[in-house]
Design an enzyme around this catalytic site. Sequence first.
Site, short mmCIF file in Angstrom:
data_model
loop_
_atom_site.label_atom_id
_atom_site.label_comp_id
_atom_site.label_asym_id
_atom_site.label_seq_id
_atom_site.Cartn_x
_atom_site.Cartn_y
_atom_site.Cartn_z
CB SER A 59 -0.91 0.02 1.23
OG SER A 59 -1.37 1.34 1.43
CG HIS A 105 -3.86 -1.34 -1.72
ND1 HIS A 105 -5.00 -2.08 -1.99
CD2 HIS A 105 -4.20 -0.51 -0.70
CE1 HIS A 105 -5.97 -1.72 -1.17
NE2 HIS A 105 -5.52 -0.75 -0.38
CG ASP A 124 -4.95 2.70 0.79
OD1 ASP A 124 -5.95 1.95 0.72
OD2 ASP A 124 -3.84 2.31 1.20
CG MET A 161 -7.93 7.54 2.30
SD MET A 161 -7.05 7.50 3.87
CE MET A 161 -6.42 5.82 3.85
CG HIS A 197 -9.16 0.61 -0.52
ND1 HIS A 197 -8.58 0.34 0.71
CD2 HIS A 197 -10.50 0.65 -0.29
CE1 HIS A 197 -9.51 0.23 1.63
NE2 HIS A 197 -10.69 0.43 1.05
CG MET A 199 -11.21 3.86 1.94
SD MET A 199 -9.65 3.72 2.81
CE MET A 199 -8.51 3.74 1.43
CG MET A 229 -11.60 -2.19 5.10
SD MET A 229 -10.10 -1.63 4.28
CE MET A 229 -9.21 -0.83 5.60
CG ASP A 240 -6.26 -2.59 3.07
OD1 ASP A 240 -5.16 -2.36 3.63
OD2 ASP A 240 -6.85 -1.74 2.36
#
Length: 232
Positions: free
Chosen positions: A8, A33, A35, A37, A66, A68, A137, A179
């Site tokens: 990540s 990966h 992330d 956000m 991913h 979020m 998660m 994750d």
Amino acid sequence: MRYRIAPSLLSADFARLGEEVRAVAAAGADLVHLDVMDNHYVPNLTVGPLVCAALRPHTTLPIDVHLMVRPVDPLVAEFAKAGANMISFHPEASDHVDRTIGLIREAGCKAGLALNPATPLVWLDHTLEKLDFVLLMSVNPGFGGQQFIAAVLPKIAEARRRIDAVAQRTGREIWLEVDGGVKADNVADIARAGADTFVAGSAIFGAPDYGAAIRDFRARLAEVARAGELRV
Ligand code: DX5
Ligand code: ZN
């Protein structure tokens, strides 16, 4: 079926992201990966499609985005255009989960549903047959470096049972990604529970030698495989 390791980038050096992507690829990563956000769905703010597009030329590895974020749908096409190969989202963040899954697949990406530690597997009831992966998660989303929540282990096992049942019925391959808080000392337990894809941020980017960290993961996973505790 084989195990996949997905570093990540959340724990990478953001001032040198391209180099970091090349370094983990050279170190033996299977996926990258990313992330995303938004400071609404989770209390942190990271990167958008521009950064994904900037990273794309640095690797041939699949980019695992991913999301979020809330809302989800407008970003799906943006990340697909930016070179994402896999896109997961949290069902609580989408008003129409089936539609969002469809948008991801129509955009040519693998679609994943990301479930928080307290989000029940019931979300898979009417979606699993359309998914390419499930992301469980094992921390509450928003930050790297948190402690693995062990109560997620039986949930991983139950998700594995559901995935195997669908695979048997339809022949579909569905990955099970875990994750949050994944380290060399718990990756074997997580694999035994049934995961096949392991996201690790701080355990890899916090290590002095990314290659050694990934080799350590693989050695522990190979032991699980050797013991026949999971078919590989
Ligand atoms: C948390 C992110 C994770 C995080 C994992 O919201 O989804 O991908 O970066 O970091 P570690 O491995 O440090 O828990
Ligand atoms: Zn993540």
